[in-house]
Enzyme design. Structure first.
Site, PDB file in Angstrom:
ATOM      1  N   HIS A  69      16.605 -19.119  10.791  1.00  0.00           N
ATOM      2  CA  HIS A  69      16.283 -20.551  10.757  1.00  0.00           C
ATOM      3  C   HIS A  69      14.803 -20.702  10.414  1.00  0.00           C
ATOM      4  O   HIS A  69      13.963 -20.128  11.130  1.00  0.00           O
ATOM      5  CB  HIS A  69      16.592 -21.184  12.120  1.00  0.00           C
ATOM      6  CG  HIS A  69      18.034 -21.029  12.522  1.00  0.00           C
ATOM      7  ND1 HIS A  69      18.510 -19.885  13.106  1.00  0.00           N
ATOM      8  CD2 HIS A  69      19.088 -21.857  12.390  1.00  0.00           C
ATOM      9  CE1 HIS A  69      19.816 -20.020  13.315  1.00  0.00           C
ATOM     10  NE2 HIS A  69      20.193 -21.203  12.902  1.00  0.00           N
ATOM     11  N   ASP A 117      18.784 -21.573   7.770  1.00  0.00           N
ATOM     12  CA  ASP A 117      19.493 -22.831   8.040  1.00  0.00           C
ATOM     13  C   ASP A 117      18.570 -23.885   8.655  1.00  0.00           C
ATOM     14  O   ASP A 117      17.528 -23.554   9.231  1.00  0.00           O
ATOM     15  CB  ASP A 117      20.621 -22.589   9.059  1.00  0.00           C
ATOM     16  CG  ASP A 117      21.764 -21.781   8.465  1.00  0.00           C
ATOM     17  OD1 ASP A 117      21.635 -21.301   7.327  1.00  0.00           O
ATOM     18  OD2 ASP A 117      22.776 -21.633   9.165  1.00  0.00           O
TER      19      ASP A 117
HETATM   20 ZN   LIG Z   1      22.369 -24.952  11.779  1.00  0.00          ZN
END
Ligand SMILES: [Zn+2]
Length: 256
Positions: A223, A81
């Site tokens: 991430h 993400d």
């Molecule tokens: Zn996020």
């Protein structure tokens, strides 16, 4: 009974009645307040927890029906993400390419527009690209219209770069409302494992947090914003490939 005694009894009775009325009234108020509170928290739950539960239910059903592809391999999905990131995403793409792994990237519209060549590369190398809102906005009870625009502008940014529509969204913080599924034709993808890679710069700790819990059809949340996450992701790939796992994109995991 003399008059004074009778009067006294009447006053006592009156006081008793008053007390009773007061009790009934305050109980009603309390019940009313409880209803209101319950109503309010139920509405929030729909937006926040409810959204998450619903998506988890979808994922579980999807995951189950997708269990072990025809050849009996155990499948799993890595998701990243918040990117693309100008320094780390390409390093990650290099590592995934070396290992023959496809992942899913939930990009923000703002970062996609800043680094379109990285998004293009994700597409060319067979990764799935999903929506993570334009400015990384969390859906609340008050910002539904803004959230809707964030989804649409991110879809447009992705289409501008890849020439393709995306149907997958990871709503920031998991806050989702099912009404966007039909309205915008978006499918929410949450996760089943969160190694909290953002709170540790120790790659081996992130790897241990993940490997110890992982099972077939899991969706791992990471991430591509930190060096430690990239290192951890590639180590997770190496270890799980040895255990016979195949890494696939979330659409393959959920629907193939
Ligand atoms: Zn996020």
């Amino acid at each position: 009974m003399n008059v004074r005694k009778w009067m006294k009894r009447m006053v006592i009775l009156d006081l008793l009645m008053l007390g009773l009325l007061f009790l009934i009234h305050s109980r009603e108020e309390a019940a009313h307040a409880a209803l209101e509170t319950a109503g309010r928290s139920a509405a929030y739950a729909d937006l926040e927890v409810g959204g998450q539960d619903a998506a988890y239910a979808d994922l579980e059903v999807g995951g189950q029906s997708a269990a072990t592809g025809g050849d009996g391999t155990k499948r799993i999905a890595l998701t990243f993400d918040d990117g693309p990131h100008p320094r780390y995403t390409e390093k990650l793409l290099d590592g995934l390419k070396e290992r023959g792994v496809h992942a899913t990237f939930f990009v923000t519209g703002a970062n996609a527009e800043k680094y379109p060549e990285i998004v293009k590369r994700m597409q060319e190398e067979g990764h799935l690209i999903g929506n993570h809102t334009y400015h990384h906005v969390q859906l609340t009870a008050a910002n539904g219209e803004q959230f809707r625009k964030e989804i649409i502008s991110t879809n447009e940014a992705i289409r501008e770069i890849t020439g393709e529509d995306t149907e997958y969204i990871r709503p920031p913080y998991g806050a989702w409302n099912k009404r966007y599924e039909e309205e915008l034709n978006m499918f929410p993808v949450l996760w089943t494992i969160d190694p909290r890679d953002w709170c540790s710069d120790d790659a081996s700790c992130i790897v241990r947090n993940t490997i110890g819990r992982v099972k077939e059809n899991d969706i791992i949340l990471m991430h591509d914003q930190y060096q430690s996450s990239i290192a951890a992701a590639l180590e997770i790939v190496d270890e799980l490939q040895e255990e016979g796992y195949e890494f696939v994109t979330v659409d393959e995991l959920l629907f193939d």
